[in-house]
Motif scaffolding. Structure first.
Motif, PDB file in Angstrom:
ATOM      1  N   THR A 187       0.855  -1.179   0.000  1.00 51.48           N
ATOM      2  CA  THR A 187       0.000   0.000   0.000  1.00 51.48           C
ATOM      3  C   THR A 187       0.891   1.228   0.000  1.00 51.48           C
ATOM      4  OG1 THR A 187      -0.109  -0.040   2.405  1.00 51.48           O
ATOM      5  CG2 THR A 187      -1.885  -1.131   1.242  1.00 51.48           C
ATOM      6  N   SER A 188       0.522   2.198  -0.802  1.00 47.47           N
ATOM      7  CA  SER A 188       1.386   3.362  -0.944  1.00 47.47           C
ATOM      8  C   SER A 188       0.555   4.612  -1.180  1.00 47.47           C
ATOM      9  CB  SER A 188       2.339   3.162  -2.111  1.00 47.47           C
ATOM     10  OG  SER A 188       1.580   3.040  -3.288  1.00 47.47           O
ATOM     11  N   ALA A 189       1.235   5.739  -1.189  1.00 48.48           N
ATOM     12  CA  ALA A 189       0.548   6.998  -1.441  1.00 48.48           C
ATOM     13  C   ALA A 189       1.316   7.760  -2.505  1.00 48.48           C
ATOM     14  CB  ALA A 189       0.469   7.808  -0.158  1.00 48.48           C
ATOM     15  N   LEU A 190       0.788   8.903  -2.901  1.00 52.71           N
ATOM     16  CA  LEU A 190       1.418   9.656  -3.982  1.00 52.71           C
ATOM     17  C   LEU A 190       2.850  10.061  -3.662  1.00 52.71           C
ATOM     18  CD1 LEU A 190      -0.952  12.238  -5.630  1.00 52.71           C
ATOM     19  CD2 LEU A 190       0.425  10.461  -6.677  1.00 52.71           C
ATOM     20  N   GLY A 191       3.067  10.503  -2.464  1.00 58.32           N
ATOM     21  CA  GLY A 191       4.406  10.968  -2.093  1.00 58.32           C
ATOM     22  C   GLY A 191       5.397   9.831  -1.908  1.00 58.32           C
ATOM     23  N   THR A 192       4.888   8.632  -1.749  1.00 58.44           N
ATOM     24  CA  THR A 192       5.758   7.483  -1.521  1.00 58.44           C
ATOM     25  C   THR A 192       5.402   6.391  -2.509  1.00 58.44           C
ATOM     26  OG1 THR A 192       4.177   6.751   0.125  1.00 58.44           O
ATOM     27  CG2 THR A 192       6.116   7.891   0.928  1.00 58.44           C
ATOM     28  N   GLN A 193       5.904   6.539  -3.716  1.00 60.35           N
ATOM     29  CA  GLN A 193       5.561   5.593  -4.777  1.00 60.35           C
ATOM     30  C   GLN A 193       6.297   4.268  -4.580  1.00 60.35           C
ATOM     31  OE1 GLN A 193       3.197   5.935  -6.645  1.00 60.35           O
ATOM     32  NE2 GLN A 193       2.847   8.054  -7.177  1.00 60.35           N
ATOM     33  N   PRO A 194       5.668   3.171  -4.959  1.00 63.05           N
ATOM     34  CA  PRO A 194       6.256   1.869  -4.650  1.00 63.05           C
ATOM     35  C   PRO A 194       7.136   1.268  -5.747  1.00 63.05           C
ATOM     36  CG  PRO A 194       4.026   1.570  -5.426  1.00 63.05           C
ATOM     37  CD  PRO A 194       4.330   3.040  -5.541  1.00 63.05           C
ATOM     38  N   TYR A 195       7.547   2.084  -6.760  1.00 64.59           N
ATOM     39  CA  TYR A 195       8.231   1.467  -7.909  1.00 64.59           C
ATOM     40  C   TYR A 195       9.522   0.761  -7.525  1.00 64.59           C
ATOM     41  CZ  TYR A 195       4.976   4.762  -9.771  1.00 64.59           C
ATOM     42  OH  TYR A 195       3.850   5.464  -9.977  1.00 64.59           O
ATOM     43  N   TRP A 196      10.280   1.397  -6.628  1.00 55.92           N
ATOM     44  CA  TRP A 196      11.546   0.772  -6.225  1.00 55.92           C
ATOM     45  C   TRP A 196      11.290  -0.562  -5.537  1.00 55.92           C
ATOM     46  CZ3 TRP A 196      12.252  -0.164  -1.026  1.00 55.92           C
ATOM     47  CH2 TRP A 196      11.399   0.517  -0.161  1.00 55.92           C
ATOM     48  N   LEU A 197      10.183  -0.607  -4.771  1.00 54.85           N
ATOM     49  CA  LEU A 197       9.860  -1.842  -4.067  1.00 54.85           C
ATOM     50  C   LEU A 197       9.388  -2.916  -5.047  1.00 54.85           C
ATOM     51  CD1 LEU A 197       9.653  -3.134  -1.293  1.00 54.85           C
ATOM     52  CD2 LEU A 197       7.386  -2.182  -1.061  1.00 54.85           C
ATOM     53  N   ILE A 198       8.580  -2.482  -6.018  1.00 51.25           N
ATOM     54  CA  ILE A 198       8.124  -3.442  -7.036  1.00 51.25           C
ATOM     55  C   ILE A 198       9.322  -3.975  -7.805  1.00 51.25           C
ATOM     56  CG2 ILE A 198       6.800  -3.662  -9.182  1.00 51.25           C
ATOM     57  CD1 ILE A 198       4.792  -1.695  -7.995  1.00 51.25           C
TER      58      ILE A 198
ATOM     59  N   GLU B 232       9.960  -1.890  10.831  1.00 47.09           N
ATOM     60  CA  GLU B 232       9.771  -0.603  10.180  1.00 47.09           C
ATOM     61  C   GLU B 232      11.113  -0.082   9.720  1.00 47.09           C
ATOM     62  OE1 GLU B 232       7.740   2.411  12.391  1.00 47.09           O
ATOM     63  OE2 GLU B 232       7.505   3.649  10.605  1.00 47.09           O
ATOM     64  N   TYR B 233      11.196   0.176   8.417  1.00 46.17           N
ATOM     65  CA  TYR B 233      12.412   0.740   7.847  1.00 46.17           C
ATOM     66  C   TYR B 233      12.139   2.193   7.477  1.00 46.17           C
ATOM     67  CZ  TYR B 233      13.772  -4.119   6.681  1.00 46.17           C
ATOM     68  OH  TYR B 233      14.102  -5.439   6.700  1.00 46.17           O
ATOM     69  N   LEU B 234      13.212   2.959   7.441  1.00 47.06           N
ATOM     70  CA  LEU B 234      13.149   4.255   6.765  1.00 47.06           C
ATOM     71  C   LEU B 234      13.848   4.062   5.443  1.00 47.06           C
ATOM     72  CD1 LEU B 234      14.076   6.699   9.616  1.00 47.06           C
ATOM     73  CD2 LEU B 234      11.828   6.261   8.684  1.00 47.06           C
ATOM     74  N   TYR B 235      13.388   4.740   4.430  1.00 43.57           N
ATOM     75  CA  TYR B 235      14.103   4.585   3.166  1.00 43.57           C
ATOM     76  C   TYR B 235      14.393   5.931   2.524  1.00 43.57           C
ATOM     77  CZ  TYR B 235       9.759   5.218   0.498  1.00 43.57           C
ATOM     78  OH  TYR B 235       8.621   5.706  -0.050  1.00 43.57           O
ATOM     79  N   LEU B 236      15.423   5.936   1.738  1.00 46.40           N
ATOM     80  CA  LEU B 236      15.817   7.146   1.037  1.00 46.40           C
ATOM     81  C   LEU B 236      16.003   6.796  -0.422  1.00 46.40           C
ATOM     82  CD1 LEU B 236      16.838  10.081   0.934  1.00 46.40           C
ATOM     83  CD2 LEU B 236      19.100   9.208   1.452  1.00 46.40           C
ATOM     84  N   THR B 237      15.196   7.404  -1.268  1.00 48.27           N
ATOM     85  CA  THR B 237      15.333   7.178  -2.701  1.00 48.27           C
ATOM     86  C   THR B 237      16.126   8.331  -3.285  1.00 48.27           C
ATOM     87  OG1 THR B 237      13.206   6.116  -2.687  1.00 48.27           O
ATOM     88  CG2 THR B 237      14.068   6.709  -4.822  1.00 48.27           C
ATOM     89  N   GLU B 238      17.250   7.997  -3.853  1.00 48.28           N
ATOM     90  CA  GLU B 238      18.023   9.020  -4.563  1.00 48.28           C
ATOM     91  C   GLU B 238      17.915   8.727  -6.040  1.00 48.28           C
ATOM     92  OE1 GLU B 238      21.380   8.379  -2.175  1.00 48.28           O
ATOM     93  OE2 GLU B 238      21.322  10.391  -1.316  1.00 48.28           O
ATOM     94  N   LYS B 239      18.635   9.462  -6.800  1.00 49.90           N
ATOM     95  CA  LYS B 239      18.478   9.415  -8.257  1.00 49.90           C
ATOM     96  C   LYS B 239      18.300   7.995  -8.803  1.00 49.90           C
ATOM     97  CE  LYS B 239      20.123  12.266 -11.983  1.00 49.90           C
ATOM     98  NZ  LYS B 239      21.305  12.782 -12.646  1.00 49.90           N
ATOM     99  N   GLU B 240      19.223   7.152  -8.474  1.00 51.03           N
ATOM    100  CA  GLU B 240      19.203   5.831  -9.093  1.00 51.03           C
ATOM    101  C   GLU B 240      18.885   4.708  -8.123  1.00 51.03           C
ATOM    102  OE1 GLU B 240      20.499   4.947 -12.621  1.00 51.03           O
ATOM    103  OE2 GLU B 240      19.421   6.835 -12.647  1.00 51.03           O
ATOM    104  N   SER B 241      19.070   4.962  -6.849  1.00 50.39           N
ATOM    105  CA  SER B 241      18.976   3.829  -5.935  1.00 50.39           C
ATOM    106  C   SER B 241      18.150   4.178  -4.701  1.00 50.39           C
ATOM    107  CB  SER B 241      20.385   3.420  -5.488  1.00 50.39           C
ATOM    108  OG  SER B 241      20.904   4.460  -4.702  1.00 50.39           O
ATOM    109  N   THR B 242      17.790   3.137  -4.001  1.00 52.62           N
ATOM    110  CA  THR B 242      17.057   3.302  -2.751  1.00 52.62           C
ATOM    111  C   THR B 242      17.817   2.565  -1.667  1.00 52.62           C
ATOM    112  OG1 THR B 242      14.971   3.422  -3.918  1.00 52.62           O
ATOM    113  CG2 THR B 242      14.857   2.872  -1.595  1.00 52.62           C
TER     114      THR B 242
END
Lengths: 275, 302
Positions: free
Chosen positions: A40-51, A260-270
């Motif tokens: 489950t995700s929201a607009l500000g936290t897109q799940p593409y990296w997780l997918i 519970e993790y915190l994550y940081l998505t940068e340009k190419e990686s998470t």
């Protein structure tokens, strides 16, 4: 400021994302077992990296892009296929992303289900459209299917109810594969923050019912959300892993690691950190 | 009262092992704690008896549970044929078999309200126990029929059920309270620590006379134990001197000497009570201007 230690993404207590047990022969009493993961995700936290990470896991055994050089690099040599079906993205989007991650393109398949969806199906009965949609997926019970934003069907097909969608699409789809990963947007519930769901509004009722049933049907729930305190430069959001409704029902011997993790998505990686 | 001599844990154990005849059991569950562990508990309790006949009617389950003798997938055969199919799988009522017949329904939420009561009545029989789940948090559909005063599914089931298990997660050792939990579940932010092997049930057992006994119990699905639920939160509120330490720059605590002095203060209302210890009386004293007439009954009651 010291950078916090990077953490590995795991879902089960055998340090795996998709346990070997589920991957191997998912059978009990010679009956096929089917499982569901929910994102489950929201607009500000897109799940593409997780997918992407889950596709990678499904294809190569572990989420290498997320975990870095992971020790449990066990490649899946068998001929299981991973199918991606999105209601908001075209083929190219996932192709580019997965190529960047160097995922073996023979092992996954991206279905085009949304091009001209409305034009093609404008006068057809709902049941027929859902059946046609279902037939696009391969009938391979060893496959993994990733389905993105299927809740849009509630809006795309006139008069479709959540029960119907579940009965005629989600559950049959689950039976076609060993693992169905559903990604759903739950922004809807965050817009009207403190108000209870308006049960007279058909749309909000149906979507709430749909997401609730998905939670009941799933083994693991991965919730992506932004920080409660607002925006931060070094954190994109939090990933909460919790038990779904089927977690006590599964035949798997491994347990879910709630985290519970915190994550940081940068340009190419998470990257993932512990909270 | 007879119920006080009864041990609720034993009563629950008897009900879970289907020792007492109970035609229709309902488990009210939620995302936070699903009914699967309680159903497993029933399966565990009856597994010792001579091979139970378990029929599973699945509206939302895809995998056949290992304990199920028969698995009826409603989505495969269609809702209209369910009862027919299930009845063909069950032994007839006049057969004197000793094995237990259990029908499990995963979630009555998927049955339209207008069909709900007929569905239940056509399956319940003296030799059959119907065990069903109802999700409390799955919103009901907008009613299609126009019966304004017809009860909703949850109320209807409460009338019909002979045993009700209202399942909630145990929140004692979690950081959340009930309101926070509901708030985050409403937003589908599912917190950690739910669906544990220990959970709380509110167990309603309805006697044949119609009287119902309600108990709060804690079930441990790993150890298979049932204990009375004790609300720890209320017990912990007693004030101790340590609680007042270090809160402010003022001295809030009382010394032993101060406490003794405080105890010796006689409170005014206590004295007032001791004065008329033998009961109360109204004493009327004549004053010089009073004009008291013996003949007039309304003048003064005394």
């Amino acid at each position: 400021m010291s950078t916090p230690q990077r953490q590995d993404f795991i879902l089960f207590n055998d340090q795996s994302v998709i346990p070997k047990e589920l991957n191997d022969v998912a059978t009990i009493d010679s009956e096929q077992q089917h499982h569901m993961f929910l994102i489950t995700s929201a607009l500000g936290t897109q799940p593409y990296w997780l997918i992407n990470a889950l596709v990678e896991t499904s294809v190569s055994g572990s989420p290498l892009s997320l975990n870095g050089s992971s020790i449990n690099r066990c490649s899946n040599n068998d001929n299981t296929i991973t199918v991606i079906a999105s209601f908001i993205h075209e083929k190219k989007f996932y192709n580019t992303a997965l190529q960047k991650l160097k995922v073996n393109s023979n092992k996954y398949q991206i279905l085009d289900i949304i091009t001209d969806f409305v034009m093609k199906n404008i006068d057809k009965p709902r049941d027929k459209v859902l059946d046609m949609l279902l037939d696009k997926f391969p009938k391979d019970t060893q496959s993994t299917i990733i389905l993105e934003q299927s809740e849009l069907l509630l809006a795309l097909l006139k008069g479709l109810t959540s029960d119907e969608l579940n009965r005629r699409f989600i559950l049959p789809l689950m039976k076609r594969c060993k693992l169905l990963i559903v990604a759903t947007n739950i922004d809807f519930f965050q817009n009207n923050e403190d108000e209870p769901v308006d049960t007279n509004n058909r749309d909000s009722l149906e979507i709430t019912r749909f997401v609730t049933s998905l939670v009941y049907a799933s083994l693991v729930v991965m919730n992506l959300r932004s920080l409660d305190t607002g925006r931060a430069k070094d954190v994109t959001g939090s990933l909460m892993i919790s038990k779904g409704g089927q977690s006590n029902n599964s035949s798997l011997s491994v347990d879910i690691v709630e985290n519970e993790y915190l994550y940081l998505t940068e340009k190419e990686s998470t990257r993932l950190f512990y909270r | 009262m007879a119920s006080t001599s009864h041990n609720p844990a034993i009563l629950l154990k008897r009900t879970l092992s289907l020792a007492d005849p109970s035609g229709f059991m309902v488990c009210y569950d939620s995302m936070a704690q699903t009914s699967s562990l309680l159903i497993n508990e029933i399966i565990h309790n009856i597994s010792g008896s001579s091979d139970p006949n378990i029929t599973y009617i699945a509206f939302e389950t895809v995998n056949k549970p290992s304990y199920a003798t028969n698995f009826v997938d409603v989505n495969d055969i269609g809702f209209t044929k369910v009862i027919e199919t299930v009845q063909s799988l069950l032994p007839l009522a006049n057969q004197t078999s000793r094995s237990k017949n259990l029908i499990i329904v995963d979630s009555l939420n998927h049955i339209p309200l207008s069909h709900l009561s007929s569905f239940i009545t056509s399956l319940v029989a003296p030799h059959i126990t119907l065990l069903s789940t109802y999700h409390k948090d799955l919103l009901s559909n907008i009613p299609t029929h126009s019966l304004d005063n017809y009860p909703n599914a949850e109320t209807l089931l409460q009338f019909m059920a002979t045993s009700i298990f209202d399942i909630d997660p145990l929140l004692n050792n979690s950081t959340l309270d009930e309101t926070e939990l509901r708030y985050s579940l409403d937003k589908f932010h599912i917190p950690k620590g739910l669906n544990r092997s220990q959970f709380k049930i509110t167990f309603t057992n309805r006697r044949r006379s119609g009287r119902s006994l309600i108990h709060d119990l804690v079930v441990d699905a790993k150890k298979h134990t049932y204990d009375l639920y004790e609300d720890v939160a209320e017990e912990a509120t007693e004030e101790t001197p340590e609680m007042l330490q270090g809160l402010t720059t003022f001295n809030l605590s009382t010394s032993a000497k101060q406490k003794e002095a405080k105890d010796q203060v006689a409170l005014p209302f206590l004295e007032a009570q001791s004065e008329f210890a033998g009961g109360t009386a109204i004493v009327y004293e004549y004053e010089k201007d009073d004009d008291y007439d013996e003949e007039d009954p309304y003048e003064d009651p005394f």
